[in-house]
Design a protein around this motif. Structure first.
Motif, short mmCIF file in Angstrom:
data_model
loop_
_atom_site.label_atom_id
_atom_site.label_comp_id
_atom_site.label_asym_id
_atom_site.label_seq_id
_atom_site.Cartn_x
_atom_site.Cartn_y
_atom_site.Cartn_z
N ASN A 27 61.76 13.30 47.36
CA ASN A 27 61.47 12.68 48.67
C ASN A 27 60.74 11.36 48.52
O ASN A 27 60.99 10.43 49.28
N ALA A 28 59.83 11.28 47.57
CA ALA A 28 59.10 10.02 47.37
C ALA A 28 60.05 8.92 46.92
O ALA A 28 59.97 7.79 47.40
N ALA A 29 60.98 9.24 46.02
CA ALA A 29 61.95 8.24 45.56
C ALA A 29 62.86 7.84 46.70
O ALA A 29 63.14 6.64 46.90
N ALA A 142 70.99 9.53 42.94
CA ALA A 142 69.75 9.46 42.17
C ALA A 142 68.74 10.48 42.65
O ALA A 142 68.08 11.14 41.84
N VAL A 143 68.62 10.65 43.95
CA VAL A 143 67.66 11.61 44.49
C VAL A 143 68.05 13.03 44.11
O VAL A 143 67.21 13.85 43.76
N ALA A 144 69.34 13.32 44.14
CA ALA A 144 69.83 14.67 43.84
C ALA A 144 69.91 14.95 42.34
O ALA A 144 70.24 16.07 41.94
N SER A 145 69.56 14.00 41.53
CA SER A 145 69.77 14.12 40.08
C SER A 145 68.91 15.18 39.40
O SER A 145 69.19 15.55 38.27
N VAL A 154 59.93 10.27 40.02
CA VAL A 154 60.14 9.19 40.99
C VAL A 154 60.73 7.98 40.26
O VAL A 154 61.75 7.42 40.68
N THR A 155 60.11 7.60 39.17
CA THR A 155 60.56 6.44 38.40
C THR A 155 61.98 6.64 37.89
O THR A 155 62.81 5.74 37.99
N ALA A 156 62.26 7.81 37.34
CA ALA A 156 63.60 8.08 36.79
C ALA A 156 64.67 7.97 37.88
O ALA A 156 65.76 7.43 37.65
N ARG A 157 64.39 8.48 39.05
CA ARG A 157 65.36 8.41 40.15
C ARG A 157 65.60 6.96 40.59
O ARG A 157 66.74 6.56 40.83
#
Length: 170
Positions: A27-29, A142-145, A154-157
């Motif tokens: 959610n933050a990403a 990206a969020v669902a990853s 967060v950073t990875a997404r």
């Protein structure tokens, strides 16, 4: 952003931009990327004198209401027109990030914003679906990853979405 800058003059963006669970990386990403897209679209609409349809579509798909108004004075100063440093600082503080983690997050946010700005501005005259479609898909993927929790998640997404947007721009 240093601790002194965080305490200093930049007020929080809004309560809705980072009002997520303390460790809810997905959610933050999503909120961060939606915020960035909204800000880029606001500048794009002002620069290209558009009707705002892309911004309305973006807000409808991301669920983030717009509260951003471009600041021409900031642009003239050559400053942080999308307020990325404040967004990075809020996320880093909310997740208890180390300075190194905050730096990595800031680079990911800047990469995503740069790719989105390039795409949105290059396609400013294109149909809204063409302009937004690939970026919204990248954001969703990206969020669902399942990239993990905490600030690293967060950073990875955001890095993942930035990479996807970069590929769209080629």
């Amino acid at each position: 952003m240093t601790g002194f800058e965080r305490i200093g003059g930049t007020p929080p963006i809004t309560a809705t931009t980072t009002a997520v669970g303390p460790r809810d990386a997905g959610n933050a990403a999503r909120t961060a990327m939606a915020t960035i897209g909204d800000r880029v679209l606001a500048w794009s609409a002002q620069s290209f004198k558009s009707d705002g349809a892309a911004g309305a579509t973006w807000q409808g798909r991301t669920g983030l209401p717009s509260s951003f108004t471009p600041d021409r004075a900031e642009l003239a100063r050559g400053g942080d027109v999308y307020q990325l440093r404040a967004l990075t600082g809020e996320l880093a503080q909310g997740f208890g990030a180390t300075p190194a983690q905050e730096g990595a997050l800031g680079r990911a946010i800047e990469d995503f914003a740069r790719g989105v700005a390039l795409r949105f501005n290059a396609l400013a005259d294109a149909p809204t679906d063409t302009m937004l479609g690939g970026v919204l898909d990248a954001l969703d993927q990206a969020v669902a990853s399942g990239a993990g929790d905490g600030i690293g998640g967060v950073t990875a997404r955001i890095e993942s979405a930035a990479t996807m947007v970069e590929k769209l721009n080629r």
